[in-house]
Write an enzyme that holds these catalytic residues in place. Structure first.
Site, PDB file in Angstrom:
ATOM      1  N   HIS A  26       0.874  -1.177   0.000  1.00 43.34           N
ATOM      2  CA  HIS A  26       0.000   0.000   0.000  1.00 43.34           C
ATOM      3  C   HIS A  26       0.912   1.229   0.000  1.00 43.34           C
ATOM      4  O   HIS A  26       1.715   1.412   0.918  1.00 43.34           O
ATOM      5  CB  HIS A  26      -0.914  -0.011   1.224  1.00 43.34           C
TER       6      HIS A  26
ATOM      7  N   GLU B 208       1.893   3.614   3.014  1.00 42.12           N
ATOM      8  CA  GLU B 208       2.330   3.047   4.295  1.00 42.12           C
ATOM      9  C   GLU B 208       3.855   3.178   4.401  1.00 42.12           C
ATOM     10  O   GLU B 208       4.623   2.241   4.218  1.00 42.12           O
ATOM     11  CB  GLU B 208       1.833   1.604   4.413  1.00 42.12           C
TER      12      GLU B 208
ATOM     13  N   HIS C 256       3.332  -3.641   6.827  1.00 39.20           N
ATOM     14  CA  HIS C 256       2.277  -2.649   6.584  1.00 39.20           C
ATOM     15  C   HIS C 256       2.103  -1.729   7.792  1.00 39.20           C
ATOM     16  O   HIS C 256       2.585  -2.034   8.882  1.00 39.20           O
ATOM     17  CB  HIS C 256       0.925  -3.356   6.368  1.00 39.20           C
TER      18      HIS C 256
ATOM     19  N   GLU D  49       1.512  -5.854  10.642  1.00 38.72           N
ATOM     20  CA  GLU D  49       0.953  -4.500  10.800  1.00 38.72           C
ATOM     21  C   GLU D  49       1.705  -3.808  11.928  1.00 38.72           C
ATOM     22  O   GLU D  49       1.746  -4.304  13.047  1.00 38.72           O
ATOM     23  CB  GLU D  49      -0.542  -4.577  11.133  1.00 38.72           C
TER      24      GLU D  49
HETATM   25 ZN    ZN Z   1      -1.320  -2.126   4.132  1.00 39.44          ZN
END
Ligand code: ZN
Length: 338
Positions: free
Chosen positions: A58, A61, A154, A218
């Site tokens: 993404h 990020e 992420h 994450e």
């Molecule tokens: Zn992400």
């Protein structure tokens, strides 16, 4: 040829649409720029450990992108002496330049061949990234006893009750890897989400197709380039440095990990679909049994058991896509390990 200032991120952002491949050497090995955002580093001595670090799947990020770029610079200038094979991927440089999550389609829904059903930049990119991972694992010298690793880093759209957590890909036989969980605990991870079904994420691809130990990691909330406090990733940086320099997986007690099983996927089934939560509700917020979590003209979803929690809520997406996960706490003692 070499990478100007040993800055792989700057090279990638300046060449988002592609770059002529080149090879270069650094103090502990040989590097290969294979394409935009695709860098392979081979240590001087052959190694049975092949690590993929992907960031920026993404584009906005940026925290993990800056962290990994720092580590690449340290390898290239000799501060870190590389002992294992390393593939670094900056997933979506076009979106990163636009400070956007993605351009046309969410890239992290396009792996495991799902890119074949889509057009546009992300579809091509998913195919290219799969190829890079596939090539990386297949050209290893010690293929027979190769330890394949892939951490896809992420940051999340919203805050989280557990700031740092991983998604453990769906494992058909329900047997998990203790050494990997102990490594993640040592890396500052607070919680583990056990997936309940195959998906089209990048980490699931590496697990399912290549048998890698692969995780979506994450690391906290999204911030723009230059505004990340990288000290928040200190534990991860330390354990990754140990892995790069010694080939060793740092280990901590699993007691610090909160474990959750995914119970249900919430799927947006209609334009009228809405989640009955505030915009700033954190990931892993728990609800009471009977709470009406989603409503549309076609369906309702009620919380099944008090303590069930929501993760990744998002309705700003096309019909048919995942609007969130409902997860349930479980205990480490209930997991089976290999
Ligand atoms: Zn992400």
């Amino acid at each position: 040829m070499s990478i100007l200032n040993n800055d792989f991120l700057a090279l990638t952002l300046a060449n988002q649409d592609g770059i002529v491949p080149f090879q270069f050497s650094f103090p502990s090995g040989v590097g290969f720029i294979e394409d935009a955002g695709i860098l392979r580093l081979e240590p001087k001595q052959s190694s049975a450990t092949s690590l993929v670090l992907s960031v920026g799947v993404h584009g906005n990020e940026t925290g993990p992108i800056e962290l990994v770029n720092q580590m690449v610079t340290a390898i290239l200038n000799g501060t870190i002496s590389l002992k294992i094979r390393l593939l670094v991927l900056i997933g979506n440089p076009v979106a990163a330049n636009l400070a956007k999550r993605f351009c046309d389609v969410n890239l992290n829904r396009l792996f495991n061949g799902a890119w074949q059903e889509y057009d546009g930049f992300e579809a091509q990119r998913a195919q290219r990234l799969e190829q890079a991972v596939s090539d990386f694992y297949s050209i290893a010298e010690n293929k027979a006893d190769q330890m394949k690793l892939h951490y896809d880093l992420h940051t999340a759209i919203r805050g989280s009750v557990h700031e740092k957590f991983v998604v453990y890909p769906y494992v058909e036989n329900g047997i998990y890897n203790k050494e990997q969980l102990a490594f993640l605990a040592a890396s500052g991870i607070d919680a583990v989400l056990l997936s309940h079904q195959p998906t089209t994420t990048f980490s699931y691809y590496s697990y399912a197709v290549h048998g890698a130990h692969a995780f979506t990691v994450e690391l906290g909330k999204v911030y723009p380039f230059g505004e990340n406090d990288l000290s928040r990733f200190a534990d991860l940086k330390k354990s990754l440095t140990l892995l790069l320099e010694k080939g060793t997986l740092a280990q901590s007690s699993l007691d610090s990990l909160q474990i959750f099983r995914v119970l249900d996927s919430l799927v947006k089934d209609d334009d009228s679909y809405e989640l009955s939560i505030a915009n700033d509700v954190k990931n892993f917020t728990q609800f009471e049994a009977g709470y009406c979590m989603t409503h549309s003209d076609k369906s309702d979803y009620y919380i099944k058991q008090t303590g069930d929690a929501i993760v990744f809520p998002n309705t700003n997406l096309p019909i048919g896509q995942r609007a969130g996960l409902i997860v349930r706490p479980t205990i480490i003692g209930d997991l089976e390990f290999d």
